[in-house]
Write a protein that holds these residues in place. Structure first.
Motif, PDB file in Angstrom:
ATOM      1  N   THR A 159      19.685  71.563  16.638  1.00  0.00           N
ATOM      2  CA  THR A 159      20.579  70.845  17.542  1.00  0.00           C
ATOM      3  C   THR A 159      19.851  70.631  18.859  1.00  0.00           C
ATOM      4  OG1 THR A 159      21.566  72.892  18.354  1.00  0.00           O
ATOM      5  CG2 THR A 159      22.652  71.807  16.510  1.00  0.00           C
ATOM      6  N   LYS A 212      20.828  70.733  22.016  1.00  0.00           N
ATOM      7  CA  LYS A 212      21.160  71.553  23.174  1.00  0.00           C
ATOM      8  C   LYS A 212      20.940  73.035  22.859  1.00  0.00           C
ATOM      9  CE  LYS A 212      24.507  68.357  25.221  1.00  0.00           C
ATOM     10  NZ  LYS A 212      25.906  68.170  25.697  1.00  0.00           N
ATOM     11  N   THR A 229      14.884  73.321  26.003  1.00  0.00           N
ATOM     12  CA  THR A 229      14.636  72.043  25.335  1.00  0.00           C
ATOM     13  C   THR A 229      13.858  71.124  26.260  1.00  0.00           C
ATOM     14  OG1 THR A 229      16.757  72.245  24.163  1.00  0.00           O
ATOM     15  CG2 THR A 229      15.712  70.064  24.183  1.00  0.00           C
ATOM     16  N   ARG A 276      22.084  75.836  24.173  1.00  0.00           N
ATOM     17  CA  ARG A 276      23.214  76.759  24.065  1.00  0.00           C
ATOM     18  C   ARG A 276      23.918  76.612  22.727  1.00  0.00           C
ATOM     19  NH1 ARG A 276      27.795  73.858  25.108  1.00  0.00           N
ATOM     20  NH2 ARG A 276      27.572  71.921  26.303  1.00  0.00           N
ATOM     21  N   ASP A 325      18.133  78.129  27.729  1.00  0.00           N
ATOM     22  CA  ASP A 325      19.152  77.071  27.602  1.00  0.00           C
ATOM     23  C   ASP A 325      18.902  75.865  28.504  1.00  0.00           C
ATOM     24  OD1 ASP A 325      20.401  78.778  25.821  1.00  0.00           O
ATOM     25  OD2 ASP A 325      22.086  79.255  27.129  1.00  0.00           O
ATOM     26  N   TYR A 328      17.443  72.326  29.939  1.00  0.00           N
ATOM     27  CA  TYR A 328      17.199  71.052  29.262  1.00  0.00           C
ATOM     28  C   TYR A 328      16.462  70.134  30.221  1.00  0.00           C
ATOM     29  CZ  TYR A 328      18.322  66.767  26.619  1.00  0.00           C
ATOM     30  OH  TYR A 328      18.268  65.593  25.908  1.00  0.00           O
ATOM     31  N   THR A 359      22.526  70.433  37.685  1.00  0.00           N
ATOM     32  CA  THR A 359      21.910  69.221  37.171  1.00  0.00           C
ATOM     33  C   THR A 359      21.187  68.518  38.304  1.00  0.00           C
ATOM     34  OG1 THR A 359      23.606  68.946  35.459  1.00  0.00           O
ATOM     35  CG2 THR A 359      22.329  66.992  36.064  1.00  0.00           C
ATOM     36  N   VAL A 406      19.918  71.356  33.929  1.00  0.00           N
ATOM     37  CA  VAL A 406      19.559  70.090  33.311  1.00  0.00           C
ATOM     38  C   VAL A 406      18.734  69.284  34.303  1.00  0.00           C
ATOM     39  CG1 VAL A 406      20.414  67.897  32.379  1.00  0.00           C
ATOM     40  CG2 VAL A 406      21.616  70.036  31.855  1.00  0.00           C
TER      41      VAL A 406
END
Length: 217
Positions: free
Chosen positions: A74, A76, A154, A78, A170, A172, A206, A190
């Motif tokens: 997947t 994401k 990620t 988390r 976790d 991104y 973010t 993020v």
């Protein structure tokens, strides 16, 4: 015995995503054998998500495939973490996870890639890079010296990290983002695509832009 053929342990991909198809292609290119996919979506049961990649059942049927190795696909971190925790209840422990590394990727001595990680085509590791468990690096990610990617992080296609960058659990990092050397991308944060990160990104925030700044909700 001399001349005896070694049969690779099959891989079961968890989550019928685009990443699952990409990981399967990389695995096959590396000489690994992919048995199929586990996914909870009812409309996918008994079907193929790609040629030769059948949906074998739901995630709760992982217990029927303990002779295989697993990779969770997947996008994401988390969500990957939640699935890994769920799979542990099916008897899938740390030794069951396989690393998928596209054959174009060279992992130099002194670099480490953890179980369940996926490194797609063109990923570059230079020196003393640490990639944690269940990390995903999309195509053409560049990890320069002393970078550390914590578990479940990620990095999307074309991300470039300067030396000594740490990406926490976790987190991104969006497509084509660049991160200045010795910066830290905080847990669960993020970074927007195309961003240029020149300072630490705090946890669970973010950031986006050139230079990257926090986005206000």
């Amino acid at each position: 015995m001399p001349g005896q053929q070694v049969i690779a342990t099959p891989i079961v991909v968890v989550a019928a995503s685009g990443l699952a198809r990409e990981a399967a292609v990389a695995a096959v290119a590396s000489g690994q054998r992919v048995r199929g996919v586990l996914d909870d979506r009812k409309d996918l049961q008994g079907k193929d998500i790609a040629e030769g990649l059948p949906v074998l059942g739901t995630i709760d049927e992982a217990i029927d495939h303990l002779d295989a190795q697993f990779v969770v696909c997947t996008g994401k971190g988390r969500v990957r973490r939640t699935i890994v925790e769920r799979l542990s209840g099916q008897g899938v422990d740390g030794d069951h996870y396989v690393t998928i590394t596209h054959p174009s990727v060279h992992v130099p001595p002194g670099c480490h890639v953890g179980p369940g990680a996926v490194l797609l085509a063109g990923v570059v590791l230079t020196a003393d890079v640490s990639v944690g468990a269940h990390v995903v690096c999309m195509p053409h990610v560049v990890l320069t010296h002393d970078c550390v990617l914590a578990e479940y992080s990620t990095l999307c296609a074309g991300v470039v990290l300067g030396g000594g960058v740490r990406v926490e659990r976790d987190a991104y990092v969006g497509m084509a983002a660049s991160v200045r050397e010795n910066s830290r991308i905080g847990e669960g944060s993020v970074v927007g695509m195309g961003s240029v990160v020149l300072q630490h990104v705090p946890a669970f925030q973010t950031w986006a832009g050139v230079p990257a700044t926090p986005l206000r909700g």
